[in-house]
Design an enzyme around this catalytic site. Structure first.
Site, PDB file in Angstrom:
ATOM      1  CD  GLU A  63      40.592  43.040  36.571  1.00  0.00           C
ATOM      2  OE1 GLU A  63      41.724  42.670  36.207  1.00  0.00           O
ATOM      3  OE2 GLU A  63      40.342  43.429  37.725  1.00  0.00           O
ATOM      4  CB  SER A  93      37.947  43.262  48.396  1.00  0.00           C
ATOM      5  OG  SER A  93      37.764  44.211  47.357  1.00  0.00           O
ATOM      6  CD  GLU A 132      38.755  36.549  41.203  1.00  0.00           C
ATOM      7  OE1 GLU A 132      39.571  36.848  42.070  1.00  0.00           O
ATOM      8  OE2 GLU A 132      38.863  36.918  40.025  1.00  0.00           O
ATOM      9  CE  LYS A 141      43.389  42.327  39.714  1.00  0.00           C
ATOM     10  NZ  LYS A 141      42.060  42.869  39.821  1.00  0.00           N
TER      11      LYS A 141
HETATM   12  C1  PEP Z   1      41.278  39.728  41.225  1.00  0.00           C
HETATM   13  O1  PEP Z   1      41.265  40.580  40.356  1.00  0.00           O
HETATM   14  O2  PEP Z   1      41.417  38.529  40.923  1.00  0.00           O
HETATM   15  C2  PEP Z   1      41.107  40.162  42.603  1.00  0.00           C
HETATM   16  C3  PEP Z   1      40.701  39.279  43.465  1.00  0.00           C
HETATM   17  O3  PEP Z   1      41.374  41.486  42.870  1.00  0.00           O
HETATM   18  P1  PEP Z   1      41.327  42.240  44.306  1.00  0.00           P
HETATM   19  O4  PEP Z   1      41.899  41.306  45.335  1.00  0.00           O
HETATM   20  O5  PEP Z   1      42.186  43.448  44.118  1.00  0.00           O
HETATM   21  O6  PEP Z   1      39.908  42.552  44.565  1.00  0.00           O
END
Ligand code: PEP
Length: 248
Positions: A98, A210, A166, A10
């Site tokens: 996002e 996560s 996701e 990110k």
């Molecule tokens: C992501 O933003 O693609 C993601 C999986 O974030 P996190 O692992 O921090 O939840």
């Protein structure tokens, strides 16, 4: 098929820390005991060129976090897919939640970006996933189906795309779906891909949201989970490596 563990950094990392993180991963890859999976990292755009150099010969692939739908032109501040290819990328994330949320990206825009990525020789990592409200209303399959319908490029073959499931409510929250919920969604996505894409049964479907060292083995062992898209935990070389080594 070998699983793919992908780290989405990110908007994190100045030059010194980003290069140190990439070098730490390369050192682990060279030290023997490599994980039994493919690895890719997705640093911010400013670090793609130096990190491409760092990764050379390591077997770790490079990806970008977004691209524009046009190959070039008057689009101040944007980065085109051919530029990412030129910088050394193999992959590019499109449709991350996002960006869908903060930049209002529609399925049609995501499809245009994925199509541009393909035209530039990149493999798009197409993200789909429902919000918490949508899951609570029992609409998760319908939402993901609609996102796939609207954002998959046309005339694809296996090897030309990766899909990442996701759930928005799992990203950065420490919450994860149960193994049963992940299995049900991945099977649903697999059926859709198999019906709509030549060789769709072989398109990798990653789980993201996560993923940490302490839950990776369970999530990566779920049927139809072909790897993980890792956000926060990919910023720590030891934890990212532990996740990769959790591939069954
Ligand atoms: C992501 O933003 O693609 C993601 C999986 O974030 P996190 O692992 O921090 O939840």
């Amino acid at each position: 098929m070998r699983k793919l563990v992908a780290g989405n950094w990110k908007m994190n990392g100045l030059k010194a820390e980003g290069l140190a993180l990439a070098r730490a991963l390369v050192a682990r890859a060279a030290a023997g005991d490599p994980p039994d999976c493919e690895l890719a990292i997705f640093p911010p755009a400013t670090l793609l060129v130096p990190i491409a150099e760092t990764l050379r010969g390591s077997g770790i692939a490079l990806g970008a976090q977004d691209c524009h739908a046009e190959a070039k032109g008057a689009h101040t501040g944007d980065v085109a897919a051919p530029m990412l290819r030129d910088a050394g990328c193999t992959y590019v994330i499109v449709g991350h939640s996002e960006r869908r949320t903060a930049h209002g990206e529609s399925d049609a825009e995501v499809r245009a970006k994925a199509t541009a990525a393909r035209a530039a020789g990149l493999v798009p990592v197409l993200c789909v996933g429902e919000s918490l409200a949508e899951r609570e209303r029992g609409e998760e399959f319908e939402v993901v189906e609609r996102q796939l319908e609207g954002s998959l490029p046309e005339r694809l073959s296996a090897g030309e795309i990766v899909v990442a499931y996701e759930p928005v409510w799992a990203i950065g929250t420490g919450r994860t779906p149960t193994s049963e919920q992940v299995a049900a969604m991945h099977a649903h996505i697999r059926r859709r891909l198999a019906a709509g894409i030549k060789g769709g049964a072989e398109v990798p479907i990653l789980y993201g949201g996560s993923v940490k060292a302490n839950n990776a083995r369970e999530l990566l062992s779920v049927a139809c989970v072909d790897g993980a898209l890792v956000g926060g935990a990919s910023l720590n070389a030891t934890e990212f490596w532990a996740i990769a080594q959790s591939c069954p």
